[in-house]
Design an enzyme around this catalytic site. Structure first.
Site, PDB file in Angstrom:
ATOM      1  N   LYS A  44     -14.354-119.377  29.204  1.00 50.48           N
ATOM      2  CA  LYS A  44     -15.853-119.204  29.449  1.00 50.48           C
ATOM      3  C   LYS A  44     -16.946-120.436  29.582  1.00 50.48           C
ATOM      4  O   LYS A  44     -16.899-120.723  27.616  1.00 50.48           O
ATOM      5  CB  LYS A  44     -16.428-118.188  28.785  1.00 50.48           C
ATOM      6  CG  LYS A  44     -18.513-118.237  28.875  1.00 50.48           C
ATOM      7  CD  LYS A  44     -18.825-117.001  28.266  1.00 50.48           C
ATOM      8  CE  LYS A  44     -19.197-116.759  26.789  1.00 50.48           C
ATOM      9  NZ  LYS A  44     -20.267-118.053  26.578  1.00 50.48           N
ATOM     10  N   ASP A  71     -21.280-119.345  32.724  1.00 47.00           N
ATOM     11  CA  ASP A  71     -21.955-118.420  31.660  1.00 47.00           C
ATOM     12  C   ASP A  71     -23.058-118.909  31.422  1.00 47.00           C
ATOM     13  O   ASP A  71     -23.866-119.811  30.499  1.00 47.00           O
ATOM     14  CB  ASP A  71     -21.373-118.445  30.307  1.00 47.00           C
ATOM     15  CG  ASP A  71     -22.376-117.165  29.919  1.00 47.00           C
ATOM     16  OD1 ASP A  71     -22.940-116.701  29.891  1.00 47.00           O
ATOM     17  OD2 ASP A  71     -22.152-117.289  28.395  1.00 47.00           O
ATOM     18  N   LYS A  73     -26.644-117.753  32.858  1.00 45.56           N
ATOM     19  CA  LYS A  73     -27.774-117.165  33.046  1.00 45.56           C
ATOM     20  C   LYS A  73     -28.652-117.567  33.328  1.00 45.56           C
ATOM     21  O   LYS A  73     -30.126-117.760  33.558  1.00 45.56           O
ATOM     22  CB  LYS A  73     -28.013-116.213  31.393  1.00 45.56           C
ATOM     23  CG  LYS A  73     -26.825-115.792  30.541  1.00 45.56           C
ATOM     24  CD  LYS A  73     -27.176-115.352  29.575  1.00 45.56           C
ATOM     25  CE  LYS A  73     -25.789-115.156  28.204  1.00 45.56           C
ATOM     26  NZ  LYS A  73     -25.684-116.321  28.081  1.00 45.56           N
ATOM     27  N   THR A 135     -28.487-109.228  23.899  1.00 45.60           N
ATOM     28  CA  THR A 135     -28.467-108.337  23.003  1.00 45.60           C
ATOM     29  C   THR A 135     -28.930-109.368  21.073  1.00 45.60           C
ATOM     30  O   THR A 135     -29.101-108.506  20.353  1.00 45.60           O
ATOM     31  CB  THR A 135     -27.701-108.536  22.415  1.00 45.60           C
ATOM     32  OG1 THR A 135     -26.118-109.559  22.411  1.00 45.60           O
ATOM     33  CG2 THR A 135     -26.157-107.443  22.896  1.00 45.60           C
ATOM     34  N   ARG A 225     -14.980-116.344  18.335  1.00 37.95           N
ATOM     35  CA  ARG A 225     -14.497-117.016  16.888  1.00 37.95           C
ATOM     36  C   ARG A 225     -13.171-116.577  16.917  1.00 37.95           C
ATOM     37  O   ARG A 225     -12.520-116.891  15.787  1.00 37.95           O
ATOM     38  CB  ARG A 225     -14.996-117.078  16.166  1.00 37.95           C
ATOM     39  CG  ARG A 225     -16.572-117.707  15.980  1.00 37.95           C
ATOM     40  CD  ARG A 225     -17.872-117.040  15.776  1.00 37.95           C
ATOM     41  NE  ARG A 225     -18.405-115.898  16.414  1.00 37.95           N
ATOM     42  CZ  ARG A 225     -19.881-115.710  15.922  1.00 37.95           C
ATOM     43  NH1 ARG A 225     -20.635-116.447  15.016  1.00 37.95           N
ATOM     44  NH2 ARG A 225     -20.124-114.690  16.762  1.00 37.95           N
TER      45      ARG A 225
HETATM   46  O1  C5P Z   1     -17.355-116.216  18.897  1.00 34.79           O
HETATM   47  P1  C5P Z   1     -17.544-114.504  20.308  1.00 34.79           P
HETATM   48  O2  C5P Z   1     -16.307-113.751  19.811  1.00 34.79           O
HETATM   49  O3  C5P Z   1     -19.133-114.007  19.296  1.00 34.79           O
HETATM   50  O4  C5P Z   1     -18.265-115.390  21.073  1.00 34.79           O
HETATM   51  C1  C5P Z   1     -18.704-114.602  21.605  1.00 34.79           C
HETATM   52  C2  C5P Z   1     -19.267-115.211  23.056  1.00 34.79           C
HETATM   53  O5  C5P Z   1     -19.954-114.243  23.985  1.00 34.79           O
HETATM   54  C3  C5P Z   1     -20.323-116.836  22.590  1.00 34.79           C
HETATM   55  O6  C5P Z   1     -20.453-117.428  23.404  1.00 34.79           O
HETATM   56  C4  C5P Z   1     -21.308-116.287  22.962  1.00 34.79           C
HETATM   57  O7  C5P Z   1     -22.851-116.610  22.969  1.00 34.79           O
HETATM   58  C5  C5P Z   1     -21.701-115.019  23.779  1.00 34.79           C
HETATM   59  N1  C5P Z   1     -22.096-113.648  24.447  1.00 34.79           N
HETATM   60  C6  C5P Z   1     -22.713-112.880  23.216  1.00 34.79           C
HETATM   61  N2  C5P Z   1     -23.112-111.731  22.943  1.00 34.79           N
HETATM   62  C7  C5P Z   1     -23.760-111.305  24.523  1.00 34.79           C
HETATM   63  C8  C5P Z   1     -23.355-112.239  25.561  1.00 34.79           C
HETATM   64  C9  C5P Z   1     -22.799-113.451  25.082  1.00 34.79           C
HETATM   65  O8  C5P Z   1     -22.415-113.188  22.026  1.00 34.79           O
HETATM   66  N3  C5P Z   1     -24.705-110.876  24.023  1.00 34.79           N
END
Ligand code: C5P
Length: 252
Positions: A44, A71, A73, A135, A225
């Site tokens: 992504k 991504d 948006k 979110t 993460r």
């Molecule tokens: O590190 P983590 O697993 O939380 O990363 C999730 C990814 O998804 C990040 O790039 C974050 O910006 C994205 N994201 C999110 N929640 C959302 C939309 C996108 O965590 N509602």
């Protein structure tokens, strides 16, 4: 228009995992791609990396045979959203998102323009999916923005708008996936907020395990993460892929 992911490629567990390249420099991004290539199904590229390094990086990843979820948006007037989607289609991203609040005209033109861009470049058409409610927004934030009613209702209303505009799917928290799957059976559902059992949730509030997300109806899981911070990121990605594969092959 809409539909499930292609059987051959995406039914396998690892093909469903999208690693979030949440870095801002090309060398670091490429190091992650090398580390994880083959262990995840896609990478992504979000605003931070795209604004830092531009479309060249996306083209480079596609040229290496990687699949890219762009991504960004998109949220603008219909002509601008359409232009951005056409450009994303030309770049070769396999998944692109727009913000549902851009409205029905922008959504309808987004889907069409992405297909045109891909056709111009001789590439497969990307799936165009919508983000509904970020979110990070609380019920109070939504009220101040003029979106009345519970956030869950706004999510469903905007998802229905995306479906009716001819988009391919939706970004949703794992906890929303089940309701969205009922509303829109053919949607491609992409869920962030995935945490393997026992992992630190960090700032994600609405989380599910990889198996839980897939069982709830997710087609793709965006994971950052839990892979990035693991002692062995490739092994962590493979473990998530395996968990997804097991959940997909479980009876019921
Ligand atoms: O590190 P983590 O697993 O939380 O990363 C999730 C990814 O998804 C990040 O790039 C974050 O910006 C994205 N994201 C999110 N929640 C959302 C939309 C996108 O965590 N509602």
């Amino acid at each position: 228009m809409s539909g499930s992911p292609p059987q051959s490629e995406d039914q396998r567990g690892p093909g469903r995992v999208i690693f979030a390249l949440d870095v801002d420099r090309r060398p670091e991004a490429l190091a992650w791609v090398e580390r994880l290539s083959g262990a995840v199904g896609a990478f992504k590229v979000g605003l931070e990396l795209f604004v830092s390094e531009g479309p060249g990086l996306v083209q480079e990843l596609v040229a290496r045979g990687e699949r890219v979820f762009l991504d960004l948006k998109f949220h603008d007037i219909p002509a601008t959203v359409a232009g951005a989607c056409r450009a994303a289609g030309r770049l070769g991203a396999f998944l692109v998102n727009v913000h549902a609040l851009a409205g029905p005209d922008a959504l309808a033109r987004a889907a069409e323009a992405a297909r045109e861009g891909a056709r111009e470049a001789g590439r497969p058409a990307p799936r165009v999916i919508a983000v509904t409610v970020l979110t990070s927004h609380s019920a109070r934030d939504l009220e101040r923005l003029g979106l009345s009613g519970p956030p869950g209702e706004a999510v469903l209303r905007l998802a229905a708008l995306a479906r009716d505009a001819g988009l391919d799917g939706i970004v949703a928290s794992p906890l929303e996936a089940e309701r969205l799957r009922r509303l829109w059976p053919g949607a491609v559902i992409v869920t962030p907020g995935v945490r393997p059992a026992g992992a630190d949730a960090g700032d994600q509030v609405r989380v599910a395990t990889p198996a839980g997300a897939v069982t709830a109806g997710a087609d793709y899981l965006v994971v950052g993460r839990p892979i990035r911070d693991a002692t062995n990121p490739r092994a962590a990605a493979q473990a998530i892929g395996l968990e997804v594969a097991r959940a997909l092959s479980a009876p019921g």
